[in-house]
Scaffold this active site. Structure first.
Site, PDB file in Angstrom:
ATOM      1  CG  PHE A  14      28.574  13.710  41.687  1.00 16.34           C
ATOM      2  CD1 PHE A  14      28.274  14.938  42.039  1.00 16.34           C
ATOM      3  CD2 PHE A  14      29.554  13.307  42.451  1.00 16.34           C
ATOM      4  CE1 PHE A  14      27.845  15.384  43.065  1.00 16.34           C
ATOM      5  CE2 PHE A  14      30.132  13.416  43.564  1.00 16.34           C
ATOM      6  CZ  PHE A  14      30.012  14.437  44.127  1.00 16.34           C
ATOM      7  CG  ASP A  15      23.425  14.190  35.460  1.00 16.70           C
ATOM      8  OD1 ASP A  15      24.246  13.743  34.260  1.00 16.70           O
ATOM      9  OD2 ASP A  15      23.532  15.369  35.534  1.00 16.70           O
ATOM     10  CB  CYS A  16      28.966  15.339  34.606  1.00 19.00           C
ATOM     11  SG  CYS A  16      29.645  16.729  34.294  1.00 19.00           S
ATOM     12  CB  THR A  19      24.075  17.369  38.603  1.00 19.53           C
ATOM     13  OG1 THR A  19      23.347  16.277  38.032  1.00 19.53           O
ATOM     14  CG2 THR A  19      24.857  17.702  40.005  1.00 19.53           C
ATOM     15  CB  VAL A 181      24.959  13.453  43.838  1.00 19.83           C
ATOM     16  CG1 VAL A 181      24.273  15.159  44.289  1.00 19.83           C
ATOM     17  CG2 VAL A 181      24.840  12.452  44.691  1.00 19.83           C
TER      18      VAL A 181
END
Length: 244
Positions: A14-16, A19, A181
């Protein structure tokens, strides 16, 4: 783009910020009162647009700088672009604000559901302390956390992805079993295409014009499926695994 089999993956990276964490709201919460103080008649969207390229430029020029310093320098440059000075107090206020940035309302619950099916990995342009603060909002159970501080660079540079490759080996996850994601085309989907990673786009700005705090993508990008929220993505995953 609807033939993606979500059950074929065993891990999600994941990009945080953008997102899972609403970084635009966090940045605007500082830029907006500064603009009012300076009597600048600008909307939050206009301020974010003025800010976006400055942050990306600082990250490219100073890849080993900690994220609070990147934020402060980008804020100063934004002030120069807008013709107004940014005091040290204001610059440091933005630099220290990361732990206060809110999570999107669906992030924590969605991560909890996704953890039932996948190992979760963070791949973020932030410093360790900043992410630790953000995870107080997310309550995430992550198998690995890779930050800019760890790799000495900022996405879309390759450093995060080399560290990701090492983490996948440690976790026993094949690269083909990883799904990336992310919201940012510039920071994540351009390098995901470059790295040959399958990705899904969490299009948080689907109902907003322009690019906001994220620069326009400067390279080729692609994604295998688009969702407008983490909740929609988690719903699709539950459906794919046959859960009610």
């Amino acid at each position: 783009m609807s033939d993606l089999n979500l059950t074929e993956f065993t891990a999600l990276s994941f990009d945080c910020y953008g997102t899972l964490i609403d970084w635009e709201a966090g940045i605007a919460a500082v830029l907006s009162p500064w603009a009012r103080e300076r009597q600048l008649d600008l909307t939050d969207e206009e301020l974010l647009l003025a800010y976006a390229d400055n942050e990306a430029a600082v990250e490219k020029e100073s890849p080993t700088s900690l994220y609070p310093d990147v934020l402060a320098t980008a804020f100063r440059r934004t002030g120069e672009v807008l013709g107004e000075g940014v005091s040290e107090g204001w610059a440091q206020r933005l630099g220290g604000s990361v732990p206060d940035w809110p999570a999107f309302p669906d992030s924590a619950e969605s991560l909890g559901r996704l953890r039932n099916h996948y190992e979760l990995i963070i791949l973020s342009n932030v410093h360790r302390d900043g992410f630790a603060g953000s995870n107080q909002h997310l309550h995430g159970d992550f198998a690995a956390v890779i930050t800019a501080e760890d790799v000495g660079a900022y996405k879309p540079a390759e450093n995060h992805f080399r560290a990701l490759d090492r983490s996948l080996v440690e976790l026993g996850v094949e690269r083909t079993q990883l799904l990336h994601v992310a919201q940012s085309l510039f920071h994540d989907h351009v390098p995901a295409k470059r790295e040959g990673l399958t990705s899904v786009w969490i299009n948080r700005r689907h109902d907003s014009p322009g690019w906001g705090a994220t620069p326009e993508p400067s390279g080729d990008w692609s994604y295998s499926r688009e969702f407008t929220s983490m909740a929609d993505f988690a719903d699709a995953v539950d459906d794919a695994f046959g859960e009610e």
